[in-house]
Design a protein around this motif. Structure first.
Motif, PDB file in Angstrom:
ATOM      1  N   UNK A   1       0.796  -1.083   0.044  1.00 30.82           N
ATOM      2  CA  UNK A   1      -0.110  -0.083   0.049  1.00 30.82           C
ATOM      3  C   UNK A   1       0.963   1.328  -0.057  1.00 30.82           C
ATOM      4  N   UNK A   2       2.149   1.139   0.344  1.00 36.38           N
ATOM      5  CA  UNK A   2       3.012   2.012   0.301  1.00 36.38           C
ATOM      6  C   UNK A   2       3.154   3.131  -1.248  1.00 36.38           C
ATOM      7  N   UNK A   3       2.674   2.150  -2.197  1.00 38.56           N
ATOM      8  CA  UNK A   3       2.898   2.795  -3.571  1.00 38.56           C
ATOM      9  C   UNK A   3       1.443   3.291  -3.558  1.00 38.56           C
ATOM     10  N   UNK A   4       0.416   3.704  -3.055  1.00 40.47           N
ATOM     11  CA  UNK A   4      -0.915   4.289  -3.145  1.00 40.47           C
ATOM     12  C   UNK A   4      -0.621   5.912  -3.033  1.00 40.47           C
ATOM     13  N   UNK A   5       0.591   6.273  -2.294  1.00 39.04           N
ATOM     14  CA  UNK A   5       0.766   7.572  -1.857  1.00 39.04           C
ATOM     15  C   UNK A   5       2.078   8.253  -2.340  1.00 39.04           C
ATOM     16  N   UNK A   6       2.197   8.810  -3.381  1.00 37.80           N
ATOM     17  CA  UNK A   6       3.485   9.059  -4.210  1.00 37.80           C
ATOM     18  C   UNK A   6       4.290  10.044  -3.374  1.00 37.80           C
ATOM     19  N   UNK A   7       3.695  10.804  -2.330  1.00 37.73           N
ATOM     20  CA  UNK A   7       4.459  11.518  -1.579  1.00 37.73           C
ATOM     21  C   UNK A   7       5.367  10.924  -0.807  1.00 37.73           C
ATOM     22  N   UNK A   8       5.265   9.514  -0.431  1.00 33.41           N
ATOM     23  CA  UNK A   8       5.909   8.698   0.224  1.00 33.41           C
ATOM     24  C   UNK A   8       7.352   8.557  -0.215  1.00 33.41           C
TER      25      UNK A   8
ATOM     26  N   UNK B   1       4.747  10.695  -9.328  1.00 28.11           N
ATOM     27  CA  UNK B   1       4.983  12.312  -8.815  1.00 28.11           C
ATOM     28  C   UNK B   1       4.343  13.314  -9.394  1.00 28.11           C
ATOM     29  N   UNK B   2       3.976  12.892 -10.613  1.00 24.69           N
ATOM     30  CA  UNK B   2       3.296  13.946 -11.303  1.00 24.69           C
ATOM     31  C   UNK B   2       1.900  14.149 -10.818  1.00 24.69           C
ATOM     32  N   UNK B   3       1.473  13.386 -10.318  1.00 24.79           N
ATOM     33  CA  UNK B   3       0.160  13.589  -9.472  1.00 24.79           C
ATOM     34  C   UNK B   3       0.038  14.274  -8.247  1.00 24.79           C
ATOM     35  N   UNK B   4       1.185  14.661  -7.668  1.00 21.89           N
ATOM     36  CA  UNK B   4       1.437  15.644  -6.496  1.00 21.89           C
ATOM     37  C   UNK B   4       1.650  16.981  -6.924  1.00 21.89           C
ATOM     38  N   UNK B   5       0.679  18.069  -6.180  1.00 20.58           N
ATOM     39  CA  UNK B   5       0.806  19.332  -6.566  1.00 20.58           C
ATOM     40  C   UNK B   5       2.130  19.953  -6.297  1.00 20.58           C
ATOM     41  N   UNK B   6       2.253  21.250  -7.122  1.00 19.97           N
ATOM     42  CA  UNK B   6       3.714  21.474  -6.776  1.00 19.97           C
ATOM     43  C   UNK B   6       3.787  22.378  -5.528  1.00 19.97           C
ATOM     44  N   UNK B   7       2.890  22.491  -4.740  1.00 18.08           N
ATOM     45  CA  UNK B   7       2.958  22.975  -3.213  1.00 18.08           C
ATOM     46  C   UNK B   7       3.332  21.892  -2.539  1.00 18.08           C
ATOM     47  N   UNK B   8       3.105  20.644  -2.688  1.00 19.50           N
ATOM     48  CA  UNK B   8       3.458  19.642  -1.907  1.00 19.50           C
ATOM     49  C   UNK B   8       5.084  19.194  -2.018  1.00 19.50           C
ATOM     50  N   UNK B   9       5.311  19.121  -3.593  1.00 19.34           N
ATOM     51  CA  UNK B   9       6.724  18.886  -4.004  1.00 19.34           C
ATOM     52  C   UNK B   9       7.713  19.914  -3.301  1.00 19.34           C
ATOM     53  N   UNK B  10       7.144  21.183  -3.110  1.00 17.47           N
ATOM     54  CA  UNK B  10       7.933  22.142  -2.651  1.00 17.47           C
ATOM     55  C   UNK B  10       7.964  21.965  -1.065  1.00 17.47           C
ATOM     56  N   UNK B  11       7.004  21.703  -0.670  1.00 16.97           N
ATOM     57  CA  UNK B  11       7.053  21.692   0.941  1.00 16.97           C
ATOM     58  C   UNK B  11       7.836  20.512   1.522  1.00 16.97           C
ATOM     59  N   UNK B  12       7.793  19.452   0.721  1.00 13.12           N
ATOM     60  CA  UNK B  12       8.529  18.252   1.050  1.00 13.12           C
ATOM     61  C   UNK B  12       9.940  18.543   0.818  1.00 13.12           C
TER      62      UNK B  12
END
Length: 390
Positions: free
Chosen positions: A135-142, A177-188
């Motif tokens: 299930x790790x793969x269900x959330x790309x932010x991981x 990773x393309x499904x993540x918002x730009x804001x989340x990419x920056x924040x992480x």
């Protein structure tokens, strides 16, 4: 009702690190019961509540089912969910540890025994970052979160498990990773830099072959190993500086090609939704990084003062650009240069319309003021850098 301290607080306590925030899981309660006790719900449908006194997060035990894309594409269930069910949905085994506490208003551990359903203690002992389930793969932010943990604990010798690396790479290659918002990419990403571990974070993304699917332009630039290693070395020096300085260093690339570097900064800023100020410092670094490589020119110093708006009383931009310049050129004396620039700013500000021909009008006034300021700054350069060279 049973209440458990979970996640990072347990992990960091076992590692002997300071615990800053505490998160709790509540088993056997519902939304109405939590609200009746004064807990404030976070979001209309999300089963997380803030404690009325401590403001720590207390979440109802939950399971999640993937029903969309990205990190928000989940349906949540709380009724009848056990602690082991809740911990199974987490990312890494070392983050799925729990300790039962007295209750909602008593976070004293009952026994102190660590509850470990998924071998997290063993992985913690052997310094391994391992995903709990597929299930790790269900959330790309991981993907980025795991790399950030690797960076955070790099000095302790932590490694990512081989099977977890393979899963992360597969997710990246599938475009998750393309499904993540730009804001989340920056924040992480800035979490790693704010923690002073940005150099580990960016190196890991490159060496794990994830960077091409995250920031292709940066990965393309870093195909030149000399540029890559020099950038990482500079990021290591910059780790205690603010995000603007670190971003400028990260995107510095091949500073001998200013056109390509401006495009690099623009592309990365667009993909990460970078705030304006770090982008501004990155562009200023590209423009002025080499002005002190030899005796500076008065016109360059004048431009540096005006473009950082240091003459208007705000010295932060000037300080940040100078910090980045001195990180790249380690032979420069930042204190000496900063004192010189402050004197140049004072001279700039002391020159006004009363010091030029009063018959001048329109654009000629600005031209005359600039010429006089250049003249005075040149005298300062001669005095300062003559002594410096001696």
């Amino acid at each position: 009702m049973n209440v458990y301290l979970v996640g990072g607080a347990v992990r960091d306590a076992l590692l002997g690190l300071p615990v800053k925030d505490k998160d709790f899981v509540v088993v056997g309660a519902d939304f109405d019961e939590m609200k009746s006790l004064g807990f404030v719900q976070v979001g209309a449908d999300f089963p997380v509540f803030l404690h009325p006194d401590t403001h720590f997060e207390y979440a109802l035990a939950r399971v999640e089912r993937k029903n969309g894309t990205g990190y928000q594409g989940f349906a949540t269930k709380t009724k009848g969910v056990s602690l082991s069910d809740d911990l199974l949905r987490r990312d890494l085994t070392i983050n799925a540890l729990a300790i039962e506490v007295g209750g909602l208003f008593d976070d004293t551990p009952k026994t102190g025994q660590v509850i470990d359903f998924y071998n997290g203690l063993e992985d913690l002992k052997h310094k391994i970052l391992r995903h709990i389930s597929p299930a790790f793969c269900e959330d790309p932010l991981r993907i980025l979160r795991t790399v950030r943990f690797l960076a955070r604990y790099a000095d302790k010798g932590f490694k990512i498990a081989d099977e977890t690396i393979c899963l992360m790479q597969q997710m990246a290659q599938n475009g998750e990773l393309g499904h993540l918002s730009r804001e989340r990419l920056w924040a992480e990403s800035i979490k790693a830099m704010e923690a002073g571990t940005g150099h580990y974070y960016w190196r890991a993304l490159k060496e794990l072959a994830i960077l091409p699917y995250f920031l292709k332009e940066l990965d393309d630039c870093w195909q030149d190993n000399t540029i890559f290693e020099q950038t990482i070395a500079n990021l290591t020096i910059a780790k205690k500086h603010n995000i603007a300085v670190q971003f400028a260093i990260l995107t510095s690339g091949d500073l001998y090609d200013k056109y390509l570097n401006k495009n690099l900064v623009a592309n990365i800023a667009q993909k990460l939704n970078t705030p304006k100020y770090p982008v501004q410092i990155a562009h200023l670094l590209i423009e002025f990084y080499d002005i002190f490589n030899q005796t500076p020119k008065a016109k360059d110093i004048l431009n540096l003062i005006e473009k950082t708006k240091a003459h208007q009383g705000n010295l932060q931009s000037l300080e940040d650009v100078l910090s980045a310049i001195c990180i790249i050129n380690k032979e420069l004396d930042k204190v000496r240069l900063y004192d010189f620039l402050k004197t140049a700013i004072a001279q700039y500000k002391n020159i006004n319309i009363n010091d030029i021909d009063k018959s001048l009008t329109g654009k000629d006034i600005g031209i005359a003021l600039t010429a006089l300021r250049v003249q005075y700054i040149q005298k300062l350069i001669n005095n300062t850098f003559g002594e410096y060279n001696d």
